[in-house]
Design an enzyme around this catalytic site. Structure first.
Site, PDB file in Angstrom:
ATOM      1  N   ARG A   1      57.643 -23.781 -13.455  1.00  0.00           N
ATOM      2  CA  ARG A   1      57.897 -22.462 -12.091  1.00  0.00           C
ATOM      3  C   ARG A   1      57.335 -23.485 -10.932  1.00  0.00           C
ATOM      4  NH1 ARG A   1      58.487 -18.593 -10.993  1.00  0.00           N
ATOM      5  NH2 ARG A   1      60.355 -17.169  -9.852  1.00  0.00           N
TER       6      ARG A   1
ATOM      7  N   LYS B   1      50.856 -18.405  -5.927  1.00  0.00           N
ATOM      8  CA  LYS B   1      50.545 -17.172  -6.658  1.00  0.00           C
ATOM      9  C   LYS B   1      48.994 -16.904  -6.264  1.00  0.00           C
ATOM     10  CE  LYS B   1      53.487 -16.333 -10.664  1.00  0.00           C
ATOM     11  NZ  LYS B   1      53.817 -15.713 -12.365  1.00  0.00           N
TER      12      LYS B   1
END
Ligand code: 7PJ
Length: 305
Positions: free
Chosen positions: A282, A248
């Protein structure tokens, strides 16, 4: 169909570590969260930030290529495959219900038919939830915590466990000016409210709910770090937690790295999440994450027995 949930918790002591057995029922399969699990990301969007479009050509999904990616993920040690047809990166274009169904459902059907794995569907759309469940999905993963019209009822109707994620704002605007007085408290309270909504809709049954603070979804780097560092506050709500930090942009800003240089940062943050009790990671990089989960089990769960 009334939602039926099995939620087993059994305390036991192992090698001086107190551990809890927690099994959630994902359709026809059990997911044992006694030790952390790896959820591999399978994007079926033409515009995701990291692997966006890698399974697409001219807007057309290559099913064969997608299934090879799943095969590799499972060989690498994924416990769950998370299939998503909506890009929720900041500023991403909206996708219609029809388009999302066309992207996701054939992939859910093909993965369910060919592989023995738990399929999670990353969606906020009631139609996708219902139809995916019929095709063999085992988990609903909703970044909007079932807030979209009809999603709560559709999800409960499937009887599947759900991951409720916190987001401030919408993907289009969420990173404009994230604002909290106490981010950990506000995220916890929000998720507690959504747990209550699910339990009410399910008629008071003990629901299988996974909670996710939603790193990067309407949060500054300071907010993300506070949520990660105080993940135990979220675990205190009594549900397993899921963390999505893989590649991210917070890693990009904090470490000065482009998406293809964020593997080590992703693994570092993933380990930090495990140490603070995360049950599911995840991730894009399944093999590498599997290794740190094994290291965590050896060093923190006393699995040398
Ligand atoms: C997350 C997600 C996350 C859950 C995405 C990306 C953006 N679902 N879907 N948690 N992120 N539960 O992969 O960077 O953090 S899409």
């Amino acid at each position: 169909m009334a939602a039926f949930f099995v939620y087993e918790r059994l305390s036991r002591t192992r090698n001086h570590c107190s551990s809890t057995t927690m099994i959630i029922r994902c359709g026809s399969r059990d997911l044992d969260l006694t030790s952390p699990k790896v959820m591999g990301i399978l994007n079926v969007t033409p515009d995701s930030f990291f692997d966006g479009g890698s399974n697409f050509d001219n807007g057309q999904l290559f099913l064969d290529k997608t299934l090879h990616a799943v095969e590799q993920m499972l060989r690498d040690g994924a416990d769950i495959v998370d299939i998503g047809g909506e890009s929720t990166r900041p500023g991403a274009a909206k996708v219609s219900v029809e388009e999302e169904c066309q992207r996701v459902l054939p992939v859910v059907a093909a993965v369910a038919e060919r592989f023995d794995t738990i399929i999670s569907v990353d969606t906020s759309t009631p139609e996708v939830m219902s139809q995916s469940a019929q095709l063999g999905a085992g988990i609903i993963n909703d970044v909007r915590a079932l807030e979209r019209d009809g999603a709560l009822a559709a999800c409960v109707e499937t009887g599947l466990p759900v991951c409720l994620m916190h987001m401030q704002g919408t993907p289009q605007t969420m990173q404009d000016n994230p604002d909290y007085n106490d981010v950990v408290d506000e995220v916890s309270q929000y998720l507690q409210g959504r747990v209550a909504a699910v339990e009410t809709a399910a008629g008071g049954a003990a629901c299988q709910i996974i909670l996710d603070p939603g790193l990067g979804f309407g949060k500054s780097d300071g907010h993300n770090l506070a949520l990660l560092n105080q993940l135990s506050a979220l675990s205190a709500l009594g549900h397993p937690t899921l963390i999505g930090v893989s590649r991210k942009s917070m890693i990009g800003r904090l470490l000065g790295r482009e998406p293809d240089q964020r593997l080590a940062g992703s693994l570092g943050f993933a380990m930090a999440a495990l140490v603070r009790g995360a049950s599911i990671l995840r991730v894009h990089d399944v093999a590498e994450t599997r290794d740190i989960v094994e290291v965590f089990k050896l060093t923190h769960l006393g699995s040398q027995e």
